[in-house]
Design an enzyme around this catalytic site. Sequence first.
Site, PDB file in Angstrom:
ATOM      1  N   THR A  21     -10.737  50.260  -4.955  1.00 46.98           N
ATOM      2  CA  THR A  21     -11.779  49.274  -4.503  1.00 46.98           C
ATOM      3  C   THR A  21     -11.408  48.113  -5.438  1.00 46.98           C
ATOM      4  OG1 THR A  21     -13.875  48.812  -4.353  1.00 46.98           O
ATOM      5  CG2 THR A  21     -13.371  50.196  -6.337  1.00 46.98           C
ATOM      6  N   ARG A  76      -7.185  48.800   5.367  1.00 41.46           N
ATOM      7  CA  ARG A  76      -7.672  50.406   5.288  1.00 41.46           C
ATOM      8  C   ARG A  76      -8.879  50.765   5.766  1.00 41.46           C
ATOM      9  NH1 ARG A  76      -8.517  50.647  -1.216  1.00 41.46           N
ATOM     10  NH2 ARG A  76      -6.253  49.690  -1.289  1.00 41.46           N
ATOM     11  N   HIS A  77      -9.730  49.489   5.844  1.00 42.82           N
ATOM     12  CA  HIS A  77     -11.148  49.752   6.654  1.00 42.82           C
ATOM     13  C   HIS A  77     -11.070  49.129   7.788  1.00 42.82           C
ATOM     14  CE1 HIS A  77     -12.354  47.178   3.210  1.00 42.82           C
ATOM     15  NE2 HIS A  77     -12.448  48.153   2.317  1.00 42.82           N
ATOM     16  N   ASP A 121     -17.960  48.053   5.097  1.00 42.89           N
ATOM     17  CA  ASP A 121     -16.689  48.263   5.010  1.00 42.89           C
ATOM     18  C   ASP A 121     -16.309  49.960   5.156  1.00 42.89           C
ATOM     19  OD1 ASP A 121     -16.053  45.799   4.626  1.00 42.89           O
ATOM     20  OD2 ASP A 121     -15.334  46.280   2.439  1.00 42.89           O
ATOM     21  N   HIS A 122     -17.329  50.695   4.598  1.00 39.58           N
ATOM     22  CA  HIS A 122     -17.080  52.006   4.417  1.00 39.58           C
ATOM     23  C   HIS A 122     -17.606  52.846   5.739  1.00 39.58           C
ATOM     24  CE1 HIS A 122     -15.186  51.700   0.944  1.00 39.58           C
ATOM     25  NE2 HIS A 122     -16.146  50.945   0.311  1.00 39.58           N
ATOM     26  N   ARG A 137     -10.381  59.160  11.359  1.00 40.20           N
ATOM     27  CA  ARG A 137      -9.973  59.927  12.741  1.00 40.20           C
ATOM     28  C   ARG A 137      -9.355  59.037  13.609  1.00 40.20           C
ATOM     29  NH1 ARG A 137     -12.151  65.217  13.560  1.00 40.20           N
ATOM     30  NH2 ARG A 137     -12.283  65.992  11.518  1.00 40.20           N
ATOM     31  N   HIS A 187     -21.172  44.906  -6.419  1.00 39.33           N
ATOM     32  CA  HIS A 187     -20.134  46.074  -6.741  1.00 39.33           C
ATOM     33  C   HIS A 187     -20.882  46.978  -7.512  1.00 39.33           C
ATOM     34  CE1 HIS A 187     -16.422  48.265  -7.141  1.00 39.33           C
ATOM     35  NE2 HIS A 187     -15.783  47.269  -6.211  1.00 39.33           N
ATOM     36  N   GLY A 188     -20.900  48.359  -6.725  1.00 36.30           N
ATOM     37  CA  GLY A 188     -21.202  49.527  -7.394  1.00 36.30           C
ATOM     38  C   GLY A 188     -22.794  49.693  -7.584  1.00 36.30           C
ATOM     39  N   ARG A 216      -9.043  43.823   4.174  1.00 40.16           N
ATOM     40  CA  ARG A 216      -8.046  43.923   3.264  1.00 40.16           C
ATOM     41  C   ARG A 216      -6.710  43.794   3.828  1.00 40.16           C
ATOM     42  NH1 ARG A 216      -9.924  46.820  -1.604  1.00 40.16           N
ATOM     43  NH2 ARG A 216      -7.590  46.937  -2.124  1.00 40.16           N
ATOM     44  N   ASN A 230     -22.810  45.398   3.198  1.00 39.01           N
ATOM     45  CA  ASN A 230     -21.183  45.476   3.291  1.00 39.01           C
ATOM     46  C   ASN A 230     -20.898  46.773   4.005  1.00 39.01           C
ATOM     47  OD1 ASN A 230     -18.716  46.601   2.761  1.00 39.01           O
ATOM     48  ND2 ASN A 230     -18.230  44.884   1.203  1.00 39.01           N
TER      49      ASN A 230
HETATM   50  N1  PXP Z   1     -19.085  42.210  -3.294  1.00 43.64           N
HETATM   51  C1  PXP Z   1     -17.866  42.165  -3.345  1.00 43.64           C
HETATM   52  C2  PXP Z   1     -16.927  40.860  -3.927  1.00 43.64           C
HETATM   53  C3  PXP Z   1     -16.956  43.601  -3.106  1.00 43.64           C
HETATM   54  O1  PXP Z   1     -15.674  43.151  -3.267  1.00 43.64           O
HETATM   55  C4  PXP Z   1     -17.296  44.676  -2.889  1.00 43.64           C
HETATM   56  C5  PXP Z   1     -16.861  45.758  -2.455  1.00 43.64           C
HETATM   57  O2  PXP Z   1     -16.033  45.447  -1.506  1.00 43.64           O
HETATM   58  C6  PXP Z   1     -18.986  44.739  -2.715  1.00 43.64           C
HETATM   59  C7  PXP Z   1     -19.751  43.326  -3.188  1.00 43.64           C
HETATM   60  C8  PXP Z   1     -19.731  45.955  -2.694  1.00 43.64           C
HETATM   61  O3  PXP Z   1     -19.606  46.876  -3.505  1.00 43.64           O
HETATM   62  P1  PXP Z   1     -19.852  48.292  -3.190  1.00 43.64           P
HETATM   63  O4  PXP Z   1     -19.475  48.641  -1.944  1.00 43.64           O
HETATM   64  O5  PXP Z   1     -19.549  48.924  -4.407  1.00 43.64           O
HETATM   65  O6  PXP Z   1     -21.276  48.058  -3.035  1.00 43.64           O
END
Ligand code: PXP
Length: 250
Positions: free
Chosen positions: A106, A52-53, A12-13, A21, A198-199, A48, A10
């Site tokens: 999140t 935001r990202h 996103d970040h 910036r 997630h996490g 989203r 992922n």
């Molecule tokens: N899976 C889903 C469905 C999510 O929404 C996210 C966070 O956007 C992730 C996985 C990845 O989570 P993390 O960024 O905490 O690894």
Amino acid sequence: MSSRVRLGVNIDHVATVRNARGGAHPEPLRAARLAIEAGADGITAHLREDRRHISDADIGALSELCHGLGKPLNFEMAVTAEMRDIALRHRPHAACLVPERREERTTEGGLDVARNHAAIAPVVRALRDAGVRVSLFIEPDPVQVAVAEAIGAQVVEFHTGAYCEAVIHGRDPAPLLEALKRGAGEAERRGLEVHAGHGLDYDTAQTVAAIPQVVELNIGHFLIGEAIFVGLETAIRTMRTRIDAARPGA
Ligand code: PXP
């Protein structure tokens, strides 16, 4: 049942840092290319509602990249008409339906498909009809799994956030891991493919990858954070090694 677990990265970040910036650097597209070169099996991105990202333009560029490389794009989206239409326009390999609240930092919990099935089912149908594989991001709860099957999802992705938080904060994670295992068994009995995310960090990813029914992990924040210290390629390769270690002989 010891086949290799797929790793979806992922990104996103990368966009979070870029947006701090307002310019073009660092580019999520470049991160996606690098992630695939380093061994990611696919790219995950969450457009989203508040942008935001990841941006709309990012989704267009990522779709093209993944299509060109023959790699799956997993499009995370809220259950809204706007996101449904964007998904139908790009037709990613997969769409993962997630709950979304603007004030959350999140995705803080799974989608309550049992309560909201009337709103979710038509979106699942529209995506499936367009050839998009549909995943529902849910808690590992047997009722949620049953409703996911009933409304036609092909995949469930279990929210591992509560389990990972317990590990990080020194609380007993065993009951939460047990729930993930039971949920995975229930999903398999119902013919659903099991993903998780997630996490997750190196340790929790390895533990979750050892659940035999899990076929894919989606990991973002930890990998992008770790990349600050060791680089994205090393972070992904290390994650790959840890996940593979959970499935000896795969
Ligand atoms: N899976 C889903 C469905 C999510 O929404 C996210 C966070 O956007 C992730 C996985 C990845 O989570 P993390 O960024 O905490 O690894």
